[in-house]
Design an enzyme around this catalytic site. Sequence first.
Site, PDB file in Angstrom:
ATOM      1  N   ASP A  89       0.867  -1.178   0.000  1.00 11.13           N
ATOM      2  CA  ASP A  89       0.000   0.000   0.000  1.00 11.13           C
ATOM      3  C   ASP A  89       0.904   1.229   0.000  1.00 11.13           C
ATOM      4  OD1 ASP A  89       0.935   0.218   2.555  1.00 11.13           O
ATOM      5  OD2 ASP A  89      -0.987  -0.067   3.545  1.00 11.13           O
ATOM      6  N   ASP A 261      -8.224  -7.529   0.701  1.00 10.83           N
ATOM      7  CA  ASP A 261      -7.249  -7.787   1.763  1.00 10.83           C
ATOM      8  C   ASP A 261      -7.893  -7.421   3.082  1.00 10.83           C
ATOM      9  OD1 ASP A 261      -5.931  -5.191   3.212  1.00 10.83           O
ATOM     10  OD2 ASP A 261      -6.764  -4.688   1.261  1.00 10.83           O
ATOM     11  N   CYS A 299     -13.127 -29.065   7.255  1.00  9.80           N
ATOM     12  CA  CYS A 299     -11.910 -28.353   6.860  1.00  9.80           C
ATOM     13  C   CYS A 299     -10.739 -29.323   6.734  1.00  9.80           C
ATOM     14  CB  CYS A 299     -11.590 -27.282   7.907  1.00  9.80           C
ATOM     15  SG  CYS A 299     -10.064 -26.373   7.583  1.00  9.80           S
ATOM     16  N   CYS A 301      -7.455 -28.430   6.848  1.00 10.46           N
ATOM     17  CA  CYS A 301      -6.194 -27.818   7.276  1.00 10.46           C
ATOM     18  C   CYS A 301      -5.484 -28.675   8.327  1.00 10.46           C
ATOM     19  CB  CYS A 301      -6.429 -26.394   7.800  1.00 10.46           C
ATOM     20  SG  CYS A 301      -6.905 -26.286   9.532  1.00 10.46           S
ATOM     21  N   CYS A 304      -7.200 -28.745  11.815  1.00  7.20           N
ATOM     22  CA  CYS A 304      -8.413 -29.564  11.899  1.00  7.20           C
ATOM     23  C   CYS A 304      -8.112 -31.052  11.771  1.00  7.20           C
ATOM     24  CB  CYS A 304      -9.420 -29.115  10.841  1.00  7.20           C
ATOM     25  SG  CYS A 304     -10.115 -27.490  11.213  1.00  7.20           S
ATOM     26  N   HIS A 330      -5.665 -22.315  10.559  1.00  8.66           N
ATOM     27  CA  HIS A 330      -7.040 -22.658  10.210  1.00  8.66           C
ATOM     28  C   HIS A 330      -7.777 -21.495   9.526  1.00  8.66           C
ATOM     29  CE1 HIS A 330     -11.142 -23.987  10.216  1.00  8.66           C
ATOM     30  NE2 HIS A 330     -11.439 -22.822  10.768  1.00  8.66           N
TER      31      HIS A 330
END
Length: 362
Positions: A89, A261, A299, A301, A304, A330
């Site tokens: 930015d 974002d 999930c 991930c 999980c 996660h």
Amino acid sequence: MQFNIIRTDSNARACLFETQRGQVKTPAFLPVGTLGTVKAMAPEELEDMGAEMILCNTYHLYLRPGHEVISSLGGIHRFMNWDRPILSDSGGFQVFSLSALRKIEENGVHFKSHLDGSMHFIGPREAMDIQSALGSDIAMVLDDCPPYPSSYEYAQESLKRTTRWALQCKQLKHQEQALFGIIQGSLFQDLRKRSAEEIIDIGFDGYAAGGLSVGEPKEEMHEMIYVTAPLLPHDKPRYLMGIGDLKDVMLGVEAGFDMFDCVMPTRNARNGTLFTSKGKISIKREEFKADRGPLDPECGCYTCKKYSRGYLRHIFLSKEILSMRLNTIHNLYFYLHFFKDMRESIKEGTFHSFKKKWEAIL
Ligand SMILES: [Zn+2]
């Protein structure tokens, strides 16, 4: 930078843009690496879960460790060990939101560091020089972000400044860096329109809507999202800055935005608020004390697959460092897969039912 629209579903778009450091599929979520790190995550982990571009904050990196230091250490990619695209930015938003004291002048902003009270100045030249020293793939123009609420007169003055600064940034653009323009205009439709016309007239590689999610009521923010998106060129990336609540994101995608974002998934993770396929949960709740089930059965991930809710609650309440790691893994995985599924739904022409399904859950 090459940008191609792959499929559209009403105004929602699935696009692909290619940079020298790899391609980015949109709608894209950019995890926020404020200080040159996405908090609690190693770059390889981000890459493994599908992050294709991240955002770094010019204001923070300029103050600490300083862009010259980063440049001397090989630029931002080498510095943080992330070799995929990075968007920086311009520093404008933080100057306007974080700095205790600021004085806007025609050629830039004087501001006081939130770290040590030292005085600094950022104008279009400084914003471009800092971002060039960082070596980000996409730089943003310096803009004047009016607070909420702002009077019409103030919003108009701020718009004029934003256009003037955008023109100066364009003149200072570095060859190897893409540069995005930013549309301002607060919550005034005619000013948004004027800002879009002026910024598009200067001509940029992509266009962002700024100045939203600064405390205004959601309905007004949504209205501005719908007003601004169609004003932006069809054949360029459209970036809705700082918006990451997933309901707002879906609305942004519906309006025709491509990039998003937000610190929400990472910040919420550290506070124990986790996103699941059944909605948001707070892991500290008593009911999870002896819960042997995974955080989210749907999930895939690491968190999980390997840990129980009971364990995640325990390490969160004990303030263990691992809690921040596992929760962030996660939440970011959830976000990135949400975006992936959203993109698939656009390609299949089922975005509307995707949105309806998730609006009921979130
Ligand atoms: Zn998970």
